[in-house]
Write a protein that holds these residues in place. Structure first.
Motif, mmCIF file in Angstrom:
data_model
loop_
_atom_site.group_PDB
_atom_site.id
_atom_site.type_symbol
_atom_site.label_atom_id
_atom_site.label_comp_id
_atom_site.label_asym_id
_atom_site.label_seq_id
_atom_site.Cartn_x
_atom_site.Cartn_y
_atom_site.Cartn_z
ATOM 1 N N VAL A 316 0.823 -1.215 0.000
ATOM 2 C CA VAL A 316 0.000 0.000 0.000
ATOM 3 C C VAL A 316 0.855 1.263 0.000
ATOM 4 C CG1 VAL A 316 -1.916 -1.179 1.126
ATOM 5 C CG2 VAL A 316 -0.207 -0.019 2.530
ATOM 6 N N ASP A 317 2.178 1.073 -0.152
ATOM 7 C CA ASP A 317 3.106 2.218 -0.217
ATOM 8 C C ASP A 317 2.998 3.132 0.991
ATOM 9 O OD1 ASP A 317 4.404 1.696 -2.763
ATOM 10 O OD2 ASP A 317 2.476 2.172 -3.689
ATOM 11 N N THR A 318 2.890 2.532 2.168
ATOM 12 C CA THR A 318 2.913 3.325 3.387
ATOM 13 C C THR A 318 4.286 3.971 3.540
ATOM 14 O OG1 THR A 318 1.379 1.790 4.457
ATOM 15 C CG2 THR A 318 2.612 3.276 5.889
ATOM 16 N N PRO A 319 4.362 5.296 3.687
ATOM 17 C CA PRO A 319 5.672 5.943 3.841
ATOM 18 C C PRO A 319 6.408 5.377 5.058
ATOM 19 C CG PRO A 319 3.968 7.572 3.409
ATOM 20 C CD PRO A 319 3.256 6.272 3.652
ATOM 21 N N PRO A 320 7.648 4.949 4.891
ATOM 22 C CA PRO A 320 8.392 4.344 6.005
ATOM 23 C C PRO A 320 8.429 5.217 7.252
ATOM 24 C CG PRO A 320 9.568 4.011 3.950
ATOM 25 C CD PRO A 320 8.432 4.923 3.641
ATOM 26 N N GLU A 321 8.562 6.544 7.058
ATOM 27 C CA GLU A 321 8.653 7.418 8.230
ATOM 28 C C GLU A 321 7.372 7.419 9.045
ATOM 29 O OE1 GLU A 321 7.782 10.013 4.547
ATOM 30 O OE2 GLU A 321 9.021 8.279 5.106
ATOM 31 N N ASN A 322 6.226 7.160 8.393
ATOM 32 C CA ASN A 322 4.970 7.102 9.130
ATOM 33 C C ASN A 322 4.910 5.889 10.045
ATOM 34 O OD1 ASN A 322 4.309 9.350 7.707
ATOM 35 N ND2 ASN A 322 2.493 8.502 6.718
#
Length: 429
Positions: A316-322
């Motif tokens: 789902v391409d969750t931003p790693p920093e999130n």
């Protein structure tokens, strides 16, 4: 990297009624690595053969099942002297050679003194597609991605693992911040060994995500290469729908969320293919928390989970920093990630796992687990601020049970329910 399954392999080696071993599991969960490590540490020699596109192996097994001849041939191919009890024979990608798979029966019947273990990336597909299978003549183990307790020493935190194993809750509270940080890292990486190895070595976020994407690409390539052509579009549709279905907190898998107007008859074969490939876990609903739970399962209502929390983040391409830092944008998906995390940890314990939801939606229990003669309702919470209305109502109706809540709160025993920190999920049942 140390894997918990090694102790089960050693137990198999020392068993008095040992049979040829089938190690099953999804692609890239570490089957080949652990078998080679098992051979290196527990045997004098290891004879390793990859059956994929191996004409020599096909010829060896196509000439019949004289085990002595097969042993001599494998010795010649591997340049290893195969000795009873002292040599581990590994046949990898065994699903590519049905004749080799069928030979396990003859190893068991005619040459039990030889130790042979086989593995395959899509072995589950082969075993359910008519391939001749030596029923009752083999031992089977299932391998999964690395769990959180395997992840900790892999990233250089073996002391934290010992703290979790101790179940010393006061000591655990002292290290809560560090354990929570490690848990966030695991949410990002997941348990695929290649991903964990890269992250542990370099902490390169971009390269870590690139490896996850490559694994997902390889899975899709398997869909196209190995699945029936008529099912490929449906397999892709089911696979793509799982993260959003988990995020919506549906009470069950919704076929209409895969495709408008979708029906069970249209997607049931695609779902079964993904399950057999080890890429998806199916958790059925139960109607009563009575022993055995399987008597009370409702097979028409179920949830689907992907095999790894890190891969779902990449899907789902969750931003790693999130994930790593905890930006509020992650909040919408946090429940889905946490529920998936808990399921992927519990499923490795080989316990019957179900869930419960009432028709009126007032009571929903994330998981119902059977451990021996004990039934444990499990509620999963991603936050510190928690309410257990559903769990409380469920225990009120079934007072013989004691609930378990997994959350970011410290340990607390409230009599009707125990709260345990999420990061000790591998030691809470």
């Amino acid at each position: 990297m140390k894997r918990n399954i090694l102790s089960q392999l050693i137990k198999w080696k020392n068993g008095t009624n040992r049979k040829p071993l089938i190690l099953n599991g999804a692609r890239q969960v570490g089957k080949t690595y652990i078998l080679k490590e098992f051979g290196r540490t527990q045997y004098k020699n290891t004879a390793y053969v990859n059956c994929d596109n191996n004409d020599t192996i096909e010829k060896i097994f196509s000439q019949g099942y004289d085990v002595r001849r097969i042993i001599l041939s494998l010795s010649a191919v591997t340049h290893i002297r195969i000795e009873p009890h002292n040599t581990l024979i590994i046949l990898d990608e065994i699903q590519e050679s049905p004749l080799a798979l069928n030979s396990l029966k003859y190893f068991y019947e005619n040459a039990p003194e030889y130790h042979i273990a086989v593995a395959g990336s899509l072995l589950g597909i082969s075993l359910h597609s008519g391939t001749s299978f030596p029923v009752g003549k083999v031992d089977m183990l299932k391998m999964y991605p690395m769990t959180f307790d395997e992840f900790l020493p892999a990233i250089g935190e073996p002391q934290l693992l010992q703290i979790l194993k101790s179940c010393d809750y006061e000591l655990m509270n002292s290290f809560s911040s560090k354990l929570t940080d490690c848990l966030r890292q695991y949410y990002f990486t997941g348990g695929m060994p290649a991903v964990v190895k890269e992250y542990a070595a370099n902490h390169d976020i971009n390269e870590t995500r690139a490896i996850q994407k490559q694994i997902l690409f390889d899975y899709r390539r398997d869909f196209s290469k190995h699945a029936p052509s008529s099912q490929i579009p449906r397999i892709n549709q089911v696979w793509d729908s799982i993260p959003s279905q988990l995020a919506k907190n549906n009470k069950k898998f919704i076929y209409g969320a895969v495709k408008k107007g979708g029906r069970a008859s249209e997607f049931e074969l695609a779902i079964q293919w993904l399950i057999d490939a080890g890429l998806v876990y199916r958790v059925n609903r139960i109607t009563s928390p009575s022993i055995p739970l399987k008597f009370y399962e409702d097979i028409s209502a179920f949830k689907l989970f992907t095999l790894d929390v890190g891969l779902m983040g990449a899907m789902v391409d969750t931003p790693p920093e999130n994930v790593l830092i905890g930006d509020s944008q992650f909040r919408e998906y946090k429940g889905a990630f946490t529920e998936l995390f808990v399921l992927t940890q519990m499923i490795t314990q080989n316990l019957p796992i179900y869930y419960f939801s009432a028709n009126d939606s007032r009571v929903e229990i994330d998981f119902i687990v059977q451990k021996g003669a004990i039934v444990i309702p499990v509620e999963v919470k991603a936050e510190v601020n928690v309410k257990s209305k559903s769990l409380h109502m469920y225990i009120d109706k079934h007072p013989q049970l004691k609930g378990l809540r997994l959350s970011m709160q410290p340990y607390q025993d409230q009599g009707w329910m125990e709260n345990k920190p999420l990061y000790m999920v591998n030691f809470c049942l």
